[in-house]
Design a protein around this motif. Structure first.
Motif, PDB file in Angstrom:
ATOM      1  N   UNK A 192       4.404  -5.638   6.318  1.00 40.14           N
ATOM      2  CA  UNK A 192       4.306  -4.544   5.355  1.00 40.14           C
ATOM      3  C   UNK A 192       3.868  -3.250   6.028  1.00 40.14           C
ATOM      4  N   UNK A 193       3.431  -2.308   5.213  1.00 41.61           N
ATOM      5  CA  UNK A 193       3.052  -0.981   5.706  1.00 41.61           C
ATOM      6  C   UNK A 193       1.841  -1.048   6.637  1.00 41.61           C
ATOM      7  N   UNK A 213     -10.549  11.498  -0.404  1.00 42.07           N
ATOM      8  CA  UNK A 213      -9.798  10.256  -0.316  1.00 42.07           C
ATOM      9  C   UNK A 213      -9.661   9.799   1.124  1.00 42.07           C
ATOM     10  N   UNK A 214      -9.134   8.583   1.284  1.00 41.77           N
ATOM     11  CA  UNK A 214      -8.920   8.005   2.607  1.00 41.77           C
ATOM     12  C   UNK A 214      -7.628   7.203   2.631  1.00 41.77           C
ATOM     13  N   UNK A 215      -6.985   7.232   3.774  1.00 39.10           N
ATOM     14  CA  UNK A 215      -6.005   6.207   4.092  1.00 39.10           C
ATOM     15  C   UNK A 215      -6.701   5.167   4.970  1.00 39.10           C
ATOM     16  N   UNK A 216      -6.169   3.947   4.947  1.00 34.43           N
ATOM     17  CA  UNK A 216      -6.675   2.888   5.823  1.00 34.43           C
ATOM     18  C   UNK A 216      -5.558   2.484   6.767  1.00 34.43           C
ATOM     19  N   UNK A 253      -7.945  -4.236   2.387  1.00 33.74           N
ATOM     20  CA  UNK A 253      -7.913  -4.773   3.745  1.00 33.74           C
ATOM     21  C   UNK A 253      -8.834  -3.994   4.685  1.00 33.74           C
ATOM     22  N   UNK A 254      -9.278  -4.673   5.733  1.00 37.21           N
ATOM     23  CA  UNK A 254     -10.099  -4.008   6.735  1.00 37.21           C
ATOM     24  C   UNK A 254      -9.239  -3.089   7.589  1.00 37.21           C
ATOM     25  N   UNK A 282      -1.374  -5.789   9.615  1.00 36.72           N
ATOM     26  CA  UNK A 282      -0.420  -5.404   8.583  1.00 36.72           C
ATOM     27  C   UNK A 282      -0.149  -6.577   7.652  1.00 36.72           C
ATOM     28  N   UNK A 283      -0.041  -6.324   6.342  1.00 38.97           N
ATOM     29  CA  UNK A 283       0.207  -7.425   5.402  1.00 38.97           C
ATOM     30  C   UNK A 283       1.546  -8.098   5.667  1.00 38.97           C
TER      31      UNK A 283
END
Length: 463
Positions: A297-298, A236-239, A220-221, A244-245
């Motif tokens: 979702x998250x 690493x990365x979090x987005x 996801x963007x 939100x889904x």
């Protein structure tokens, strides 16, 4: 000339390049996943390579290359590095089909069969790559951030909500994943040209598209939030998702089994009986057995690319093994640290280290405390902080997970309790004291909000 169907054209493009080369009489030598043969100009050493898994060929002694069988055939027959166009293109399609035994179907319903050759369409090999080394991840991600720079809506979020200015945001290497798939592909192509290899880098994947496999970013963007280790390597990365889904939630004695994103089956949990079929547009649904509805979702997710052929991902890498932690340092120390690739101990005092959850929270809190904050994505991952802490050998750690996590009596609260208990057991024998930072959850949930509200936590040493 009769028009050839799009399906036939696609079959011709996706012909196994090794099969086609064999039909043309090319002498092939296999080395690993690639096959080598000779260029058109003549030579003593093979310098034209074919990778059948990726569906690409390359004359690496010249400039010719391509990603389908038609381009390879055209190069071999016409000694041309260009791609056929117009009527010449359709002639090449017919020749490839005839050579490989593919039935040509025309748009007028007629067809031509070639029974003298038996051809089986190639199968793309699914490959789950082992995660790359920290050195390679850092190399790729630094180039990636030049392409996926911070978008304006994320600049505004950092400025208005997080109180992080543009200079600090750029210093801390935040970025943005865009939604447009074509732009993703173009940017990924530029990254690949710069770094060479994207295998094993979470977030990047080989995807099966209309014309074969191609590299791009997946997911996801949203805003990219970096995780860097104590050696200042981006690992690493979090987005933080732009949207939100929307998940489908079943309550009571009901279960849902998804058929695709929109459609699902409704099942009675206690009996396993299929009750019916439905789709998202019909939600919410309620009956005497329970209810089915949409839930968000998250808000955050990992920049990761697990293989999933059902959605076209044939080669990817997951973020885990191990999950990354984040070393959040004060902005002034980070500006100096970015000049070097070495241990943070060489750039700031690490006698006291704070532990917490959430990389953004750690970045913000570190500027208030002027301390090193080691952060995990969630409380349950706290053990990831033990090893870097032992390497840095501080005199004290301060555990500063969210206030509501400290208040809860469920598994989240239990994780905080275990973190304090086991950290003490692991670290005190090494001469590292353990303390906990506490504050009322009605004042602030996270330590970043606490500092922004003008308060400080109470620090209690654990005997």
């Amino acid at each position: 000339m009769r028009r050839i169907s799009k399906d036939t054209i696609q079959k011709a493009k996706e012909v196994d390049l090794v099969f086609l080369a064999e039909q043309l009489g090319d002498q092939l030598n296999r080395v690993g996943q690639s096959y080598f043969t000779y260029r058109n100009e003549g030579e003593s050493t093979p310098s034209l390579s074919i990778n059948p898994n990726k569906g690409i060929w390359k004359d690496f002694a010249g400039t010719a290359g391509g990603s389908d069988a038609i381009s390879y055939y055209y190069y071999r027959i016409n000694y041309s590095e260009s791609y056929p166009k117009g009527s010449e293109f359709f002639e090449m399609v017919e020749k490839v089909c005839e050579l490989c035994g593919i039935t040509i179907e025309y748009e007028d319903g007629q067809s031509r069969e070639f029974n003298n050759v038996e051809y089986k369409p190639r199968e793309i090999i699914v490959k789950e790559s082992e995660k790359a080394s920290p050195e390679q991840l850092n190399k790729v991600y630094k180039v990636m951030l030049k392409e996926f720079s911070l978008q304006q809506q994320h600049v505004e979020h950092l400025k208005e909500v997080r109180r992080i200015n543009v200079h600090t945001a750029n210093l801390r290497s935040y970025g943005s994943i865009i939604q447009d798939k074509k732009e993703r592909y173009i940017k990924t192509k530029a990254i690949k040209q710069s770094v060479g290899n994207l295998e094993g880098v979470p977030g990047f994947a080989e995807i099966k598209g209309k014309y074969g496999l191609y590299w791009s970013v997946v997911g996801r963007s949203g805003m990219l939030i970096p995780f860097r280790n104590i050696n200042n390597q981006l690992v690493g990365f979090q987005v933080m998702y732009d949207e939100r889904p929307q998940l489908i939630k079943a309550d009571g004695d009901l279960l849902v089994q998804m058929k695709d994103y929109n459609n699902f089956s409704i099942i009675q949990k206690s009996t396993g009986e299929l009750i019916g079929e439905a789709n998202r547009d019909q939600l919410p649904i309620s009956n005497e057995l329970g209810s089915i509805s949409i839930k968000l979702g998250q808000k955050y997710g990992w920049f990761s690319s697990p293989i999933n052929p059902s959605i076209g991902i044939y080669n990817g890498a997951e973020i885990g093994d191990p999950l990354p932690y984040h070393a959040a340092v004060p902005s002034k120390a980070l500006a100096d640290w970015d000049i070097f690739q070495d241990n943070i101990r060489n750039h700031m005092n690490v006698d006291e280290i704070w532990w917490g959850e959430g990389p953004l929270k750690g970045d913000i809190a570190s500027d208030f405390t002027q301390k090193l904050h080691l952060q995990v994505a969630g409380v349950s991952q706290w053990r990831l902080l033990l090893e870097p802490t032992k390497q840095l050998k501080p005199k004290r750690i301060v555990i500063a997970f969210d206030a509501d996590a400290q208040d809860k009596e469920d598994t989240v609260g239990l994780n905080v309790f275990n973190a304090v208990k086991e950290a003490k057991k692991e670290l005190q024998p090494l001469g590292i004291d353990v303390a906990i930072a506490m504050w009322p959850s009605n004042v602030a949930k996270g330590i970043d909000d606490l500092f922004h509200a003008g308060y400080k936590p109470k620090i209690i040493d654990i005997p």
